[in-house]
Design a protein around this motif. Structure first.
Motif, PDB file in Angstrom:
ATOM      1  N   GLU A  85       0.823  -1.207   0.000  1.00 42.45           N
ATOM      2  CA  GLU A  85       0.000   0.000   0.000  1.00 42.45           C
ATOM      3  C   GLU A  85       0.859   1.259   0.000  1.00 42.45           C
ATOM      4  O   GLU A  85       0.615   2.182  -0.776  1.00 42.45           O
ATOM      5  CB  GLU A  85      -0.936  -0.010   1.202  1.00 42.45           C
ATOM      6  CG  GLU A  85      -2.100   0.926   0.955  1.00 42.45           C
ATOM      7  CD  GLU A  85      -3.076   0.961   2.117  1.00 42.45           C
ATOM      8  OE1 GLU A  85      -3.250  -0.092   2.779  1.00 42.45           O
ATOM      9  OE2 GLU A  85      -3.646   2.039   2.349  1.00 42.45           O
ATOM     10  N   SER A  86       1.904   1.253   0.834  1.00 45.41           N
ATOM     11  CA  SER A  86       2.678   2.500   0.864  1.00 45.41           C
ATOM     12  C   SER A  86       3.529   2.666  -0.390  1.00 45.41           C
ATOM     13  O   SER A  86       3.928   3.781  -0.722  1.00 45.41           O
ATOM     14  CB  SER A  86       3.514   2.609   2.150  1.00 45.41           C
ATOM     15  OG  SER A  86       4.290   1.478   2.311  1.00 45.41           O
ATOM     16  N   ALA A  87       3.771   1.563  -1.127  1.00 47.81           N
ATOM     17  CA  ALA A  87       4.507   1.688  -2.392  1.00 47.81           C
ATOM     18  C   ALA A  87       3.559   1.970  -3.562  1.00 47.81           C
ATOM     19  O   ALA A  87       4.004   2.171  -4.691  1.00 47.81           O
ATOM     20  CB  ALA A  87       5.296   0.412  -2.668  1.00 47.81           C
ATOM     21  N   GLY A  88       2.253   1.951  -3.292  1.00 47.72           N
ATOM     22  CA  GLY A  88       1.272   2.180  -4.355  1.00 47.72           C
ATOM     23  C   GLY A  88       1.217   1.021  -5.343  1.00 47.72           C
ATOM     24  O   GLY A  88       0.896   1.188  -6.516  1.00 47.72           O
ATOM     25  N   VAL A  89       1.547  -0.177  -4.858  1.00 46.12           N
ATOM     26  CA  VAL A  89       1.540  -1.362  -5.722  1.00 46.12           C
ATOM     27  C   VAL A  89       0.335  -2.226  -5.346  1.00 46.12           C
ATOM     28  O   VAL A  89       0.047  -2.426  -4.176  1.00 46.12           O
ATOM     29  CB  VAL A  89       2.851  -2.166  -5.532  1.00 46.12           C
ATOM     30  CG1 VAL A  89       2.760  -3.530  -6.189  1.00 46.12           C
ATOM     31  CG2 VAL A  89       4.038  -1.389  -6.077  1.00 46.12           C
ATOM     32  N   GLU A  90      -0.367  -2.720  -6.378  1.00 50.30           N
ATOM     33  CA  GLU A  90      -1.531  -3.555  -6.099  1.00 50.30           C
ATOM     34  C   GLU A  90      -1.083  -5.008  -5.964  1.00 50.30           C
ATOM     35  O   GLU A  90      -0.504  -5.579  -6.898  1.00 50.30           O
ATOM     36  CB  GLU A  90      -2.543  -3.409  -7.243  1.00 50.30           C
ATOM     37  CG  GLU A  90      -3.885  -3.994  -6.904  1.00 50.30           C
ATOM     38  CD  GLU A  90      -4.838  -3.975  -8.095  1.00 50.30           C
ATOM     39  OE1 GLU A  90      -5.903  -4.599  -7.988  1.00 50.30           O
ATOM     40  OE2 GLU A  90      -4.495  -3.366  -9.131  1.00 50.30           O
ATOM     41  N   LEU A  91      -1.345  -5.573  -4.805  1.00 48.35           N
ATOM     42  CA  LEU A  91      -0.908  -6.947  -4.523  1.00 48.35           C
ATOM     43  C   LEU A  91      -2.099  -7.867  -4.708  1.00 48.35           C
ATOM     44  O   LEU A  91      -3.075  -7.795  -3.966  1.00 48.35           O
ATOM     45  CB  LEU A  91      -0.375  -6.991  -3.080  1.00 48.35           C
ATOM     46  CG  LEU A  91       0.255  -8.262  -2.538  1.00 48.35           C
ATOM     47  CD1 LEU A  91       1.308  -8.800  -3.479  1.00 48.35           C
ATOM     48  CD2 LEU A  91       0.854  -7.994  -1.166  1.00 48.35           C
TER      49      LEU A  91
END
Ligand code: ADP
Length: 270
Positions: A127-133
């Motif tokens: 979330e803090s990297a703005g990546v959708e997991l």
């Protein structure tokens, strides 16, 4: 008395025996060399953050009347301390995995629960990297081994996939069954890995493009742990990558039948 001399003399007694003894000595020397390198590399890697903490603490002392600077130095001390903590934990994991008694638990482990736990542990980082997991292929499969070790290995792959990917991209984690094996694939749309680095990144402390890797605050031990953990479970790690497009790391493990009537059994947690 040099053991090599002893074994050389024994050659009169029988070539085959001698060959075995010599091979054993060579293997022992190799292992001893691996151990020495590990200790040397480890102390080198620990010195950098420890040195930084000492310097920053001294800087705080001399910046006492500038609250902004004090706050900045304190934040950097805390970042270095977090890095030291991670480094220490990884060194412990790796030396445990390299020891002959590495994986002690040999319970049936539910792989989909390993993947779920690893995803959950990295939700905040994503979330803090703005990546959708996202969770991909989702098959129920079991292996024999140690759940915590596998959660750590899959977690390291997910952490890397996020760390080496731009904001707005996707990281996928999925389970696939292929005959007698189960495959855990972690895919990203990140920076990718040059062909020349693909073998070496599994070595301890190796980091492709040092400057860039260092900015991610990694340790260079994550993939080494993944490799050893996988081998301990009788499996292998495969890597597909295209520089600039992304990477897929796949842990391939021998599969066992699920424990009868225990399909809902939770992955064993220590
Ligand atoms: P680190 O703590 O540096 O991430 P690892 O052992 O986990 O250490 O990885 C070794 C190196 O492999 C990294 O420094 C990075 O250069 C490269 N790497 C690992 N995973 C990825 C990935 N998903 N995408 C691009 N490069 C990666």
């Amino acid at each position: 008395l040099d053991p090599r001399l002893v074994s050389a003399r024994a050659s009169v007694l029988g070539g085959r025996l001698v060959l075995l003894i010599l091979r054993d000595i060579t293997e022992q020397e190799r292992l001893e060399q691996v151990r020495r390198d590990f200790v040397a590399n480890t102390s080198h890697e620990l010195k950098t953050p420890v040195g930084a903490v000492i310097l920053l603490a001294e800087a705080i002392e001399s910046a006492a009347d500038d609250p902004d600077q004090v706050r900045d130095f304190a934040a950097r001390i805390s970042a270095e301390a977090i890095r030291l903590g991670q480094l220490t934990r990884r060194i412990m994991s790796l030396s445990r995995l390299q020891a002959s008694d590495g994986v002690t638990e040999t319970e049936p482990v539910s792989i989909d629960e390993v993947v779920a736990a690893s995803i959950e542990a990295h939700a905040v980082q994503a979330e803090s990297a703005g990546v959708e997991l996202i969770r991909g292929g989702d098959r129920r499969a079991f292996v024999r081994g140690d759940a915590q070790t596998l959660i750590e290995a899959v977690g390291n792959l997910i952490a890397n996939a996020i760390a080496y990917s731009p904001a707005g991209s996707r990281v996928g984690a999925g389970v696939k069954i292929d005959g007698e094996t189960v495959e855990i694939a972690i895919s990203d749309q990140g920076i990718g890995i040059d062909e020349a680095d693909r073998e070496r990144i599994f070595e301890r402390f190796y980091r492709a493009d040092d400057a860039r890797s260092r900015r991610t605050g990694g340790t260079g031990l994550g993939l080494s742990i993944v490799k050893h953990a996988t081998q301990r479970h009788g499996g292998e790690v495969r890597l597909w990558s295209r520089p600039g497009r992304g990477s897929t790391f796949t842990i391939v493990l021998p599969r066992i039948d699920g424990p009868a009537g225990q399909d809902e059994k939770k992955a064993k947690k220590k």
